[in-house]
Enzyme design. Structure first.
Site, short mmCIF file in Angstrom:
data_model
loop_
_atom_site.label_atom_id
_atom_site.label_comp_id
_atom_site.label_asym_id
_atom_site.label_seq_id
_atom_site.Cartn_x
_atom_site.Cartn_y
_atom_site.Cartn_z
N ASP A 20 0.88 -1.16 0.00
CA ASP A 20 0.00 0.00 0.00
C ASP A 20 0.93 1.22 0.00
OD1 ASP A 20 -2.37 1.59 0.54
OD2 ASP A 20 -1.56 1.81 2.55
N ASP A 22 -0.01 5.12 0.91
CA ASP A 22 -0.20 6.08 2.01
C ASP A 22 -0.31 5.32 3.33
OD1 ASP A 22 -0.28 8.15 0.20
OD2 ASP A 22 -2.44 8.10 -0.03
N GLY A 57 -7.36 4.62 3.47
CA GLY A 57 -7.50 3.56 2.47
C GLY A 57 -8.71 3.69 1.56
N ASN A 129 -3.19 9.67 -7.18
CA ASN A 129 -1.92 10.41 -7.24
C ASN A 129 -0.71 9.51 -6.97
OD1 ASN A 129 -2.90 13.29 -7.53
ND2 ASN A 129 -4.04 12.69 -5.70
#
Ligand code: B16
Ligand code: MG
Length: 224
Positions: A20, A22, A57, A129
């Protein structure tokens, strides 16, 4: 007769690690919060950092819907779009300054170790992003695949993003392990049939196969 003691590895058929972004590779939760706070204030809504935790998430669209639920307000689709657009403008302004120093403690060492051990690596992030963030962190070279908020229709907690990533890398779900910091992400990865390392408090990531408070706590010798 010669008896050979074979050390049984816990993750024998593990070939790929899916990260993942972030909360695992970089800590952008605060930047997401700051970017939601401003357009919401313009709507007369005070949004707290604690409330922002619920968005970890979730896709941008799911986030704005969760905010409306949390604050007990109704946004028209037009208003949702307007808030999302402003939020992303603020977020993009903030991440313009992102650089190598914004990596989460310990992640770089793990990426190097896993690359040396010949694991294939990918990113599966709900963020649209993600590619830009990885570029700013100068980590492009580590990842075979970068799956992001544009890759699938159903975002976390659905398993789709993880299945998409595994397929694109050419691996079966059971050959993949996911590193996640969100409840939604852990759920999606488990549903995809993958092993999961959860990062954060137990009440958030307790469903993971291995739970650690911080990335730097991950016991790589035990898992890989
Ligand atoms: P964007 P991850 C997620 O990234 C963030 O945790 C979540 O807070 C954010 O709303 C989402 O990305 C969408 O981001 O607005 O940039 O498309 O944790 O899945 O890497
Ligand atoms: Mg995350």
């Amino acid at each position: 007769m010669i008896y050979q003691v074979v050390k049984k590895k816990m993750n024998n058929n593990l070939k790929a690690i899916i990260f993942d972004l972030d909360g695992v590779v970089t800590d952008t939760a605060e930047y997401h919060y700051k970017s939601w706070e401003l357009p919401l204030k313009e709507e007369g809504i005070d949004f707290t950092e604690k409330e922002n935790e619920k968005l970890r998430g979730l896709s941008r669209r799911d986030s704005v819907k969760t905010i409306a639920q949390t604050k007990d307000v109704v946004f028209t689709e037009k208003k949702e779009n307007e808030i999302m657009e402003k939020k992303n403008q603020y977020y993009q302004e903030i991440i313009e300054d992102l650089n190598k120093n914004d990596m989460i403690d310990g992640i770089y060492e793990i990426l190097v170790e896993l690359k040396n051990k010949n694991y294939k690596m990918a990113v599966a992030s709900a963020s649209r992003n993600a590619k830009q963030v990885i570029k700013s962190l100068d980590l492009d070279n580590f990842f075979e695949v970068i799956a992001d908020g544009n890759s699938v229709n159903k975002s976390k907690p659905a398993p789709d993003l993880f299945l998409f990533t595994a397929k694109k890398m050419g691996f079966k779900p059971e050959e993949c392990l996911v590193v996640e910091d969100s409840k939604a992400g852990v759920k999606g990865a488990k549903e995809a049939g993958m092993k999961v390392i959860g990062i954060g408090p137990k009440e958030r990531i307790g469903e993971a196969d291995y739970c650690y408070k911080k990335v730097s706590d991950i016991d790589t010798k035990k898992i890989f």
